[in-house]
Structure formats: structure tokens, C-alpha cells
Design an enzyme around this catalytic site. Structure first.
Site, PDB file in Angstrom:
ATOM      1  N   ASN A  94       0.763  -1.216   0.001  1.00 56.41           N
ATOM      2  CA  ASN A  94      -0.055  -0.010  -0.025  1.00 56.41           C
ATOM      3  C   ASN A  94       0.938   1.047   0.151  1.00 56.41           C
ATOM      4  O   ASN A  94       1.373   1.300   0.936  1.00 56.41           O
ATOM      5  CB  ASN A  94      -0.742  -0.102   1.293  1.00 56.41           C
ATOM      6  CG  ASN A  94      -1.699   1.215   1.510  1.00 56.41           C
ATOM      7  OD1 ASN A  94      -1.683   1.988   0.456  1.00 56.41           O
ATOM      8  ND2 ASN A  94      -2.533   1.124   2.638  1.00 56.41           N
TER       9      ASN A  94
ATOM     10  N   LYS B  10       0.180   4.372  -0.211  1.00 57.86           N
ATOM     11  CA  LYS B  10      -0.332   5.365   0.531  1.00 57.86           C
ATOM     12  C   LYS B  10      -0.241   6.686  -0.635  1.00 57.86           C
ATOM     13  O   LYS B  10      -0.468   6.434  -1.781  1.00 57.86           O
ATOM     14  CB  LYS B  10       0.033   5.723   2.040  1.00 57.86           C
ATOM     15  CG  LYS B  10      -0.027   4.414   2.879  1.00 57.86           C
ATOM     16  CD  LYS B  10       0.142   4.710   3.980  1.00 57.86           C
ATOM     17  CE  LYS B  10       0.072   3.221   4.737  1.00 57.86           C
ATOM     18  NZ  LYS B  10       0.134   3.301   6.093  1.00 57.86           N
TER      19      LYS B  10
ATOM     20  N   HIS C  60      -9.305   1.137   4.779  1.00 61.91           N
ATOM     21  CA  HIS C  60      -8.069   1.275   5.343  1.00 61.91           C
ATOM     22  C   HIS C  60      -8.254   2.167   6.682  1.00 61.91           C
ATOM     23  O   HIS C  60      -9.085   3.087   6.704  1.00 61.91           O
ATOM     24  CB  HIS C  60      -7.000   1.792   4.782  1.00 61.91           C
ATOM     25  CG  HIS C  60      -5.796   1.673   5.250  1.00 61.91           C
ATOM     26  ND1 HIS C  60      -5.170   2.842   5.960  1.00 61.91           N
ATOM     27  CD2 HIS C  60      -4.715   0.841   5.061  1.00 61.91           C
ATOM     28  CE1 HIS C  60      -3.968   2.510   6.500  1.00 61.91           C
ATOM     29  NE2 HIS C  60      -3.493   1.356   5.784  1.00 61.91           N
TER      30      HIS C  60
ATOM     31  N   GLU D 285      -6.460   4.482   7.987  1.00 58.27           N
ATOM     32  CA  GLU D 285      -6.368   5.851   7.797  1.00 58.27           C
ATOM     33  C   GLU D 285      -7.532   6.443   6.883  1.00 58.27           C
ATOM     34  O   GLU D 285      -7.949   8.024   7.176  1.00 58.27           O
ATOM     35  CB  GLU D 285      -5.197   6.275   6.752  1.00 58.27           C
ATOM     36  CG  GLU D 285      -3.846   5.950   7.560  1.00 58.27           C
ATOM     37  CD  GLU D 285      -2.664   5.312   7.135  1.00 58.27           C
ATOM     38  OE1 GLU D 285      -2.515   5.430   5.677  1.00 58.27           O
ATOM     39  OE2 GLU D 285      -1.780   4.760   7.613  1.00 58.27           O
TER      40      GLU D 285
ATOM     41  N   GLU E 292      -5.393  -5.129  10.424  1.00 56.40           N
ATOM     42  CA  GLU E 292      -4.492  -4.055  10.835  1.00 56.40           C
ATOM     43  C   GLU E 292      -4.653  -3.366  12.090  1.00 56.40           C
ATOM     44  O   GLU E 292      -5.371  -2.254  12.097  1.00 56.40           O
ATOM     45  CB  GLU E 292      -4.209  -3.085   9.538  1.00 56.40           C
ATOM     46  CG  GLU E 292      -4.025  -3.783   8.464  1.00 56.40           C
ATOM     47  CD  GLU E 292      -3.588  -2.803   7.218  1.00 56.40           C
ATOM     48  OE1 GLU E 292      -2.380  -2.948   7.003  1.00 56.40           O
ATOM     49  OE2 GLU E 292      -4.115  -1.605   6.952  1.00 56.40           O
TER      50      GLU E 292
ATOM     51  N   GLY F 107       2.457   1.955  10.830  1.00 55.42           N
ATOM     52  CA  GLY F 107       3.433   2.944  10.839  1.00 55.42           C
ATOM     53  C   GLY F 107       4.099   3.607  12.189  1.00 55.42           C
ATOM     54  O   GLY F 107       4.674   4.557  12.216  1.00 55.42           O
TER      55      GLY F 107
ATOM     56  N   SER G  72       3.609  -2.326  10.310  1.00 59.37           N
ATOM     57  CA  SER G  72       5.175  -2.307  10.557  1.00 59.37           C
ATOM     58  C   SER G  72       5.465  -3.672  10.007  1.00 59.37           C
ATOM     59  O   SER G  72       6.536  -4.086  10.744  1.00 59.37           O
ATOM     60  CB  SER G  72       5.349  -1.951  11.940  1.00 59.37           C
ATOM     61  OG  SER G  72       4.894  -0.649  12.155  1.00 59.37           O
TER      62      SER G  72
END
Ligand code: PGA
Length: 257
Positions: free
Chosen positions: A9, A11, A95, A97, A167, A173, A213
Site C-alpha cells: 500500500n 499510500k 483502511h 487511515e 491491521e 507506521g 509495521s
């Protein structure tokens, strides 16, 4: 058999020139990777460039989101026919985010998913708890709720086209990976939930990826877990060298579970 999936991904990273360079390095380095499916999810603007470079290879193109309407007055949105036209075969939905920064809910994920199910795209549906929810101890409940809302109205047949990605938000991250055991526990719980809702056979066939991560160093142990079928990789997919090391997590591996 569940063939592993390693998905990158990207991003909000990479211009067209950078995307071409990254795709061609991955294409060259992943030529012999037959043990897993490899998915690349560049930003919308780089989909065309990526599609040109990976056409005819074993790499699969995905988008990072999609709107549920096929066209119309939805400024800033991208439709399923546009993604198909750009060469996408898959799309990431829900996702964290999108959920945290852009107001995505289980209901809107479900609208997207239902539209995607009528198209040629296959979805990667993301779920996962926040740090607060993990510390409160009710993360299995949170994940069950996300599954129920996101997958609402889906048939067992449709489920087989879906890839799920667990996730944990606290691991994305942050450099803080869920331990293989912690991830396995949740993956097993997800499979149990799917089994109750869609039947044991469908649940057995669904691929559940871990994300958060992932690095070349931790992917082998994660992939050894019986219910982890691959990874959704963020930061470590932006350089060909680290993404290729993740793809080749175990050269002895011949495939699925
Ligand atoms: P990360 O991101 O690998 O940078 O933690 C994973 C993701 O958000 O899909």
C-alpha cells in the site's frame, strides 16, 4: 488452498516517474516469485504508469479506495469503471487511515464493498482496533462489529472473492508490530466469526492478511502462523529492496495453507 498475498500500500507516495522505477525494480526482482500473489496499490495518479510497467507480469494492480457510484457529481472521487479502465484488478477498502482521517465507517465500507462485488475488482477489506480499544480489552468485540458492519449482506460465495486485512491501528507506521502470537490470536478469532456467519468451508478458504509495521525481519515469523495468509505492507513497500525481501520471505515456501 490459500495462496499467500503480499500487498504493498503506497499510500500518498510516488510521482509517475518514481512509480515507474519502483514497479520495474519489483517486476524484475519478483519474476520468479510463484509462492505468493503480489499486489501493488499506488496512488490514483500513478495507476496508469504502474499498469504500463507491470502489464503481462505476475504483479496485480490495486487502488487504495473507490466510490460506490459508477459516475456523477462527486468531486474528488474515483469510480469502479475508472479503476477497471486504469488496469486495476483489486481495491483496498476501509483502511484505518480512511476511517480515522476521512470519516469512513463500516456502513460506507459496506456500500463500497457491495458495489465492488458487482464489478471485476476484488476487494481487500481492512479492519483493526485502536490502541485504546486494545488496552480496554474488548478488541475481539470491536473487530466482530467491524466485520458485521463491513460485510453486511454478503453471501458465502461472494466472501470467497474477498481478502481481509487485520491491521491493528497501534501497529501501523509506528514500528510496533503485533507479535506473531497476538496477530494469530486475532486471525483465528476472525476465522471463527466467518465460520459462524458463512460456514466452516468458506471461512477456511478466506485469506486474512496481517498489516502494521511489516518488515523483512518480521515477515517470516508472521507467515509461520497458521491463520496469517500474507501481509499488507506500508512503509517497507516504498523501496524495492525491502519489498522484495518481504516477497521472498521464505525461499523454501512453496505456497498456501
Ligand atoms: P505500515 O502500514 O507497514 O507502514 O505500518 C501498513 C498499512 O497501513 O497498510
Amino acid at each position: 488452498m490459500r495462496i499467500p498475498v503480499i500487498a504493498g500500500n503506497w499510500k500518498m507516495h510516488k510521482t509517475n516517474a518514481e512509480a515507474r522505477a519502483l514497479c520495474s525494480d519489483i517486476r524484475d526482482g519478483a519474476r520468479n516469485a510463484t509462492h505468493c500473489r503480489i499486489v501493488l496499490a499506488p496512488p490514483y495518479t500513478a495507476l496508469g504508469a504502474a499498469a504500463e510497467v507491470i502489464r503481462g507480469t505476475n504483479l496485480i494492480l490495486a487502488a487504495q479506495n473507490v466510490h460506490w457510484e459508477p459516475k456523477g457529481a462527486f468531486t474528488g472521487e474515483i469510480s469502479i469503471p475508472m479503476l477497471e479502465d486504469a488496469g486495476c484488478c483489486m481495491v483496498i477498502l476501509g483502511h484505518s487511515e480512511r476511517r480515522q482521517c476521512f470519516g469512513e465507517t463500516d456502513q460506507t465500507v459496506n456500500r463500497r464493498l457491495r458495489a465492488v462485488m458487482k464489478s471485476s475488482l476484488d476487494p481487500i477489506v481492512c479492519i483493526g482496533e485502536t490502541l485504546g480499544q486494545r488496552e480496554a480489552g474488548n478488541y475481539q468485540e470491536v473487530i466482530s462489529q467491524q466485520l458485521a458492519g463491513s460485510l453486511d449482506g454478503l453471501t458465502g460465495r461472494e466472501l470467497l472473492r474477498i481478502i481481509l486485512a487485520y491491521e491493528p491501528v497501534w501497529a501501523i507506521g509506528t514500528g510496533r508490530t503485533a507479535s506473531p502470537q497476538v496477530a494469530q490470536e486475532v486471525h483465528l478469532g476472525i476465522r471463527g466469526w466467518l465460520s459462524e456467519k458463512f460456514g466452516a468451508e468458506a471461512a477456511r478458504q478466506v485469506r486474512i492478511l496481517y498489516g502494521g509495521s511489516i518488515k523483512p525481519e518480521n515477515i517470516p515469523d508472521l507467515m509461520r502462523q497458521p491463520d496469517i495468509d500474507g501481509g499488507l505492507v506500508g512503509g517497507a513497500c516504498l523501496e524495492a529492496e525491502s519489498f522484495l525481501r518481504i516477497i521472498h520471505y521464505d525461499s523454501r515456501s512453496t505456497g498456501g495453507k
